[in-house]
Design a protein around this motif. Structure first.
Motif, mmCIF file in Angstrom:
data_model
loop_
_atom_site.group_PDB
_atom_site.id
_atom_site.type_symbol
_atom_site.label_atom_id
_atom_site.label_comp_id
_atom_site.label_asym_id
_atom_site.label_seq_id
_atom_site.Cartn_x
_atom_site.Cartn_y
_atom_site.Cartn_z
ATOM 1 N N ALA A 109 26.802 35.772 41.971
ATOM 2 C CA ALA A 109 28.082 35.814 42.672
ATOM 3 C C ALA A 109 29.153 35.002 41.948
ATOM 4 C CB ALA A 109 27.914 35.300 44.104
ATOM 5 N N PHE A 110 28.741 33.945 41.249
ATOM 6 C CA PHE A 110 29.706 33.131 40.518
ATOM 7 C C PHE A 110 30.287 33.888 39.322
ATOM 8 C CE2 PHE A 110 27.210 29.950 42.757
ATOM 9 C CZ PHE A 110 28.166 29.019 43.144
ATOM 10 N N LEU A 111 29.615 34.940 38.890
ATOM 11 C CA LEU A 111 30.068 35.728 37.745
ATOM 12 C C LEU A 111 30.681 37.059 38.158
ATOM 13 C CD1 LEU A 111 26.893 35.230 35.501
ATOM 14 C CD2 LEU A 111 28.985 33.848 35.534
ATOM 15 N N SER A 112 30.655 37.337 39.451
ATOM 16 C CA SER A 112 31.092 38.647 39.934
ATOM 17 C C SER A 112 32.293 38.504 40.872
ATOM 18 C CB SER A 112 29.943 39.338 40.668
ATOM 19 O OG SER A 112 30.363 40.561 41.225
ATOM 20 N N PRO A 113 33.311 39.353 40.719
ATOM 21 C CA PRO A 113 34.440 39.306 41.645
ATOM 22 C C PRO A 113 34.099 40.059 42.922
ATOM 23 C CG PRO A 113 34.788 41.056 40.056
ATOM 24 C CD PRO A 113 33.505 40.378 39.659
ATOM 25 N N PRO A 114 34.822 39.810 44.010
ATOM 26 C CA PRO A 114 34.651 40.621 45.218
ATOM 27 C C PRO A 114 35.296 41.987 45.016
ATOM 28 C CG PRO A 114 36.425 39.049 45.524
ATOM 29 C CD PRO A 114 35.811 38.737 44.188
ATOM 30 N N TYR A 115 35.032 42.897 45.944
ATOM 31 C CA TYR A 115 35.615 44.236 45.835
ATOM 32 C C TYR A 115 37.135 44.171 45.712
ATOM 33 C CZ TYR A 115 31.213 46.535 47.086
ATOM 34 O OH TYR A 115 29.922 46.997 47.089
ATOM 35 N N ALA A 116 37.741 43.369 46.580
ATOM 36 C CA ALA A 116 39.197 43.212 46.568
ATOM 37 C C ALA A 116 39.544 41.836 46.023
ATOM 38 C CB ALA A 116 39.767 43.372 47.981
ATOM 39 N N ALA A 117 40.582 41.789 45.213
ATOM 40 C CA ALA A 117 41.001 40.516 44.619
ATOM 41 C C ALA A 117 41.254 39.477 45.710
ATOM 42 C CB ALA A 117 42.252 40.726 43.783
ATOM 43 N N ALA A 118 40.814 38.241 45.457
ATOM 44 C CA ALA A 118 40.980 37.160 46.424
ATOM 45 C C ALA A 118 41.388 35.897 45.692
ATOM 46 C CB ALA A 118 39.681 36.929 47.195
#
Length: 325
Positions: free
Chosen positions: A270-279
């Protein structure tokens, strides 16, 4: 309480533990996706345990859910534009790396989508919640007939809501592929019966070693890349891990370690992956830190409640002699 815990944990594991949504999004995720992921995990576990099945049946039915979800419900398996407008839009650009002619889907994505649903959406949450349950009810039915009906209705409603939002039209060949494959997996799941737990003192490397093997396999697959060779390596790695687990899993703690390793990898990823929508960066960091701490705390609690290496059902067992559906 066990059912609610499984419902909420399955939803969080499916969409949040790996960073797909932030903490601020979780209430909406529970509202709209809880009946889908939570309902599936609760119903799959109930079907398997009522039939006296073990983890092989659980895995097979989880694969059915993953295939139907990706193939027929949100149709992300066949729709290359499914991730457009999200932070993962670039994944659609590499879909041709392992394209299956005629059916027009990426075999690598099939392995990933179904595998993630098996591991994160269904099996890991079930393993954690069962480990926390009392030994007397750990592998028994948890739902009444009325609760099964309500859960089933909510699950079907969630499927229809998510399906109606897809907008992609499948070809008859694609629908036939999903339906026939799902039917074969369901048949295998209903045929399999768990063999009795082994008697006598436990032997084997223990949960930390088993969890470490699974953890290493997950992390190693990050570096395989894309293409048919990479997919082949993933399949071989999975086969080796399954062989090790079948040979050495002996207890509830072993079960928890094997499935829990996937949660650890997802929380780290998760630390290397963005969420679906920018946050906002701070919100992503807070969400990722919370996820990592939550996973570690949850696994420690589950291990303590599991009874350590006390005798329990093996993770994977051979079909009992004379087993039938």
């Amino acid at each position: 309480m066990r059912v609610l815990a499984l419902w909420l944990l399955a939803t969080w594991c499916a969409e949040c533990v790996w960073g797909g949504f932030t903490l601020a999004d979780y209430p909406v995720v529970v509202l709209f996706l809880g009946p889908l992921y939570g309902g599936a995990a609760v119903l799959i576990r109930e079907v398997v345990r009522r039939r006296g099945g073990g983890w092989p049946s659980m895995v097979l039915l989880a694969a059915v859910f993953g295939l139907v979800q990706a193939g027929l419900v949100d149709q992300s398996l066949f729709d290359r534009a499914a991730l457009e407008g999200t932070e993962f839009a670039a994944q659609g650009e590499v879909a041709a790396a392992t394209l299956v002619p005629g059916l027009e889907f990426n075999a690598g994505q099939l392995f990933e989508f179904v595998g993630n649903h098996v591991w994160l959406s269904i099996c890991a949450p079930i393993a954690v919640v069962e480990a926390c349950a009392r030994p007397g009810v750990r592998h028994g039915p948890w739902l009444s007939t009325r609760t099964i009906t309500v859960t089933s209705v909510l699950f079907v409603a969630a499927v229809l809501v998510n399906w109606s939002d897809s907008g992609h039209v499948l070809s008859p060949a694609q629908v036939l592929f999903v339906v026939v494959t799902a039917a074969a997996l369901v048949t295998a799941a209903l045929w399999w019966r768990a063999s009795p737990p082994r008697q006598g003192p436990l032997s084997g490397p223990g949960p930390l070693v088993l969890g470490g093997v699974v953890l290493a396999a997950h992390l190693g697959s990050w570096f395989y890349g894309t293409g048919w060779l990479a997919l082949g390596l993933r399949v071989v790695t999975l086969a080796v891990v399954v062989a090790v687990v079948v040979r050495w899993s002996r207890s509830a703690a072993d079960v928890l370690a094997v499935w829990g390793a996937g949660l650890v990898v997802a929380a780290a990823g998760a630390f290397l992956s963005p969420p679906y929508a920018a946050a906002a960066p701070w919100l992503m960091l807070v969400s990722d830190v919370f996820g990592a701490l939550f996973v570690v705390s949850l696994l420690v609690l589950a291990f303590c409640r599991s009874g350590g290496r006390g005798p329990d059902a093996r993770l994977l067992s051979r079909p009992a002699p004379g087993a039938s559906s």
